[in-house]
Design a protein around this motif. Structure first.
Motif, PDB file in Angstrom:
ATOM      1  N   ALA A 106       0.835  -1.203   0.000  1.00  0.00           N
ATOM      2  CA  ALA A 106       0.000   0.000   0.000  1.00  0.00           C
ATOM      3  C   ALA A 106       0.869   1.251   0.000  1.00  0.00           C
ATOM      4  CB  ALA A 106      -0.938   0.000   1.203  1.00  0.00           C
ATOM      5  N   ILE A 107       1.945   1.223   0.775  1.00  0.00           N
ATOM      6  CA  ILE A 107       2.877   2.357   0.805  1.00  0.00           C
ATOM      7  C   ILE A 107       3.485   2.561  -0.576  1.00  0.00           C
ATOM      8  CG2 ILE A 107       5.107   3.138   1.713  1.00  0.00           C
ATOM      9  CD1 ILE A 107       4.282   1.730   4.379  1.00  0.00           C
ATOM     10  N   ARG A 108       3.936   1.475  -1.198  1.00  0.00           N
ATOM     11  CA  ARG A 108       4.551   1.583  -2.522  1.00  0.00           C
ATOM     12  C   ARG A 108       3.574   2.141  -3.544  1.00  0.00           C
ATOM     13  NH1 ARG A 108       4.340  -0.216  -7.129  1.00  0.00           N
ATOM     14  NH2 ARG A 108       2.871  -1.859  -6.665  1.00  0.00           N
ATOM     15  N   LEU A 109       2.341   1.634  -3.524  1.00  0.00           N
ATOM     16  CA  LEU A 109       1.340   2.093  -4.479  1.00  0.00           C
ATOM     17  C   LEU A 109       1.029   3.573  -4.264  1.00  0.00           C
ATOM     18  CD1 LEU A 109      -0.658   1.538  -6.745  1.00  0.00           C
ATOM     19  CD2 LEU A 109      -2.274   0.722  -5.013  1.00  0.00           C
ATOM     20  N   TYR A 110       0.866   3.978  -3.006  1.00  0.00           N
ATOM     21  CA  TYR A 110       0.582   5.381  -2.709  1.00  0.00           C
ATOM     22  C   TYR A 110       1.748   6.267  -3.122  1.00  0.00           C
ATOM     23  CZ  TYR A 110      -0.799   9.583  -0.228  1.00  0.00           C
ATOM     24  OH  TYR A 110      -1.139  10.879   0.069  1.00  0.00           O
TER      25      TYR A 110
END
Length: 98
Positions: free
Chosen positions: A71-75
């Motif tokens: 989720a961090i990477r996608l954001y």
């Protein structure tokens, strides 16, 4: 075939401008995605329903499945923010979820 100096300089200027324009467009797109996501969560805090973007839905889904790193990477990819900013944002979202 003779290439004059003016043609070479004009080509270099056009290439430079093209790179600058595409870079600026990428930053605008990232900022727009970031603002959209902030607005969606601001409206959620006000308990106003708003249609989520596909990226926001994917981030929420990843958080609910416990895949906070993804989720961090996608954001971070979607918004262009630093890793630390992305992690803090995902942590806030995760604490808001039941």
């Amino acid at each position: 075939m003779q290439i004059d100096l003016f043609s070479v300089l004009a080509f270099i200027v056009v290439c430079f401008m093209w790179g600058a324009v595409t870079d600026r467009l990428k930053r605008i797109e990232a900022k727009t995605t970031w603002l959209e996501h902030r607005l969606e969560h601001g409206l959620a805090a006000l308990e106003v329903e708003a249609e989520q973007s596909p990226t926001a839905r994917a981030i929420d889904d990843l958080i609910s499945r416990g895949e906070r790193g993804e989720a961090i990477r996608l954001y971070q990819d979607a918004t262009g923010v630093s890793f630390t900013e992305a992690r803090e944002h995902i942590d806030r979202l995760a604490s808001d979820q039941p």
